[in-house]
Design a protein around this motif. Structure first.
Motif, PDB file in Angstrom:
ATOM      1  N   HIS A 100       0.845  -1.194   0.000  1.00 26.93           N
ATOM      2  CA  HIS A 100       0.000   0.000   0.000  1.00 26.93           C
ATOM      3  C   HIS A 100       0.880   1.243   0.000  1.00 26.93           C
ATOM      4  CE1 HIS A 100      -2.928   2.956   1.336  1.00 26.93           C
ATOM      5  NE2 HIS A 100      -3.853   2.108   0.922  1.00 26.93           N
ATOM      6  N   PRO A 101       0.475   2.319  -0.705  1.00 26.01           N
ATOM      7  CA  PRO A 101       1.315   3.527  -0.769  1.00 26.01           C
ATOM      8  C   PRO A 101       1.641   4.151   0.589  1.00 26.01           C
ATOM      9  CG  PRO A 101      -0.436   3.637  -2.400  1.00 26.01           C
ATOM     10  CD  PRO A 101      -0.682   2.408  -1.578  1.00 26.01           C
ATOM     11  N   ILE A 102       0.734   4.079   1.538  1.00 22.99           N
ATOM     12  CA  ILE A 102       1.012   4.660   2.860  1.00 22.99           C
ATOM     13  C   ILE A 102       2.117   3.880   3.556  1.00 22.99           C
ATOM     14  CG2 ILE A 102       0.063   5.033   5.171  1.00 22.99           C
ATOM     15  CD1 ILE A 102      -2.571   5.731   3.843  1.00 22.99           C
ATOM     16  N   ILE A 103       2.047   2.555   3.498  1.00 26.11           N
ATOM     17  CA  ILE A 103       3.083   1.736   4.121  1.00 26.11           C
ATOM     18  C   ILE A 103       4.400   1.914   3.376  1.00 26.11           C
ATOM     19  CG2 ILE A 103       3.806  -0.629   4.625  1.00 26.11           C
ATOM     20  CD1 ILE A 103       0.929  -1.243   5.323  1.00 26.11           C
ATOM     21  N   ALA A 104       4.350   2.012   2.059  1.00 30.42           N
ATOM     22  CA  ALA A 104       5.576   2.222   1.287  1.00 30.42           C
ATOM     23  C   ALA A 104       6.226   3.561   1.651  1.00 30.42           C
ATOM     24  CB  ALA A 104       5.268   2.164  -0.202  1.00 30.42           C
ATOM     25  N   LYS A 105       5.429   4.572   1.911  1.00 34.20           N
ATOM     26  CA  LYS A 105       5.954   5.901   2.257  1.00 34.20           C
ATOM     27  C   LYS A 105       6.555   5.918   3.664  1.00 34.20           C
ATOM     28  CE  LYS A 105       4.436  10.667   2.784  1.00 34.20           C
ATOM     29  NZ  LYS A 105       3.303  11.573   2.807  1.00 34.20           N
TER      30      LYS A 105
END
Length: 167
Positions: free
Chosen positions: A25-30
């Motif tokens: 997920h983009p939030i976890i990747a960020k």
């Protein structure tokens, strides 16, 4: 959830069992910092807690209950795109000006979570609870407005004569 091959099976395999979002997920990747030392084999990562804030910054694992508590004096924490020699992304920390542990009264510090000597003495690690805390309970049980509201005030004799009570 691994194997099986059907549609969406790869996505299910990447899902964290406790986290509502897949680890891609983009939030976890960020917010991802590095692989979790306890659950690296299962794909677990350490990430900056998105619900954290000044005085309450934490680094959490996506696959276990491992939590690293950053010092209360940290008022800002950000995950940078730069990495250290071990592949961990660096953290940019800003300390409160009155509680800074840095020399000369400096407030900003860029550090590796697992390899920084200053942070090593200030971070506390623990295993949080994997179960959700039960809501409700107490008086009324947390189920709406409750039963009964008392008897109210008594009617006077004049009010009794004016009402249709008893018909």
């Amino acid at each position: 959830a691994e194997g099986g091959g059907g549609p969406g099976s790869a996505r299910r395999a990447a899902m964290c069992l406790r986290c509502p979002m897949p680890e891609i997920h983009p939030i976890i990747a960020k917010l991802r910092i590095c692989a979790c030392p306890e659950t690296e084999a299962e794909g677990g990562v350490l990430m900056l807690d998105p619900a954290g804030g000044p005085g309450n910054w934490r680094v959490i694992s996506t696959r276990s209950s491992l939590i690293f508590y950053l010092p209360k004096s940290v008022i800002s924490a950000k995950v940078l795109d730069r990495e250290d020699d071990d592949g961990c992304r660096l953290l940019s920390l800003e300390f409160h000006k009155d509680q800074t542990p840095l020399e000369g009264g400096a407030t900003k510090h860029v550090a590796s979570l697992l390899n920084d000597e200053l942070l090593e003495g200030m971070i506390t690690a623990s295993h949080g609870s994997t179960s959700m805390r039960r809501r409700g309970g107490g008086r009324g049980g947390g189920r709406g407005r409750g039963r009964g509201r008392g008897r109210g005030k008594r009617m006077t004799e004049a009010e009794m004569k004016m009402s249709f009570y008893g018909f």
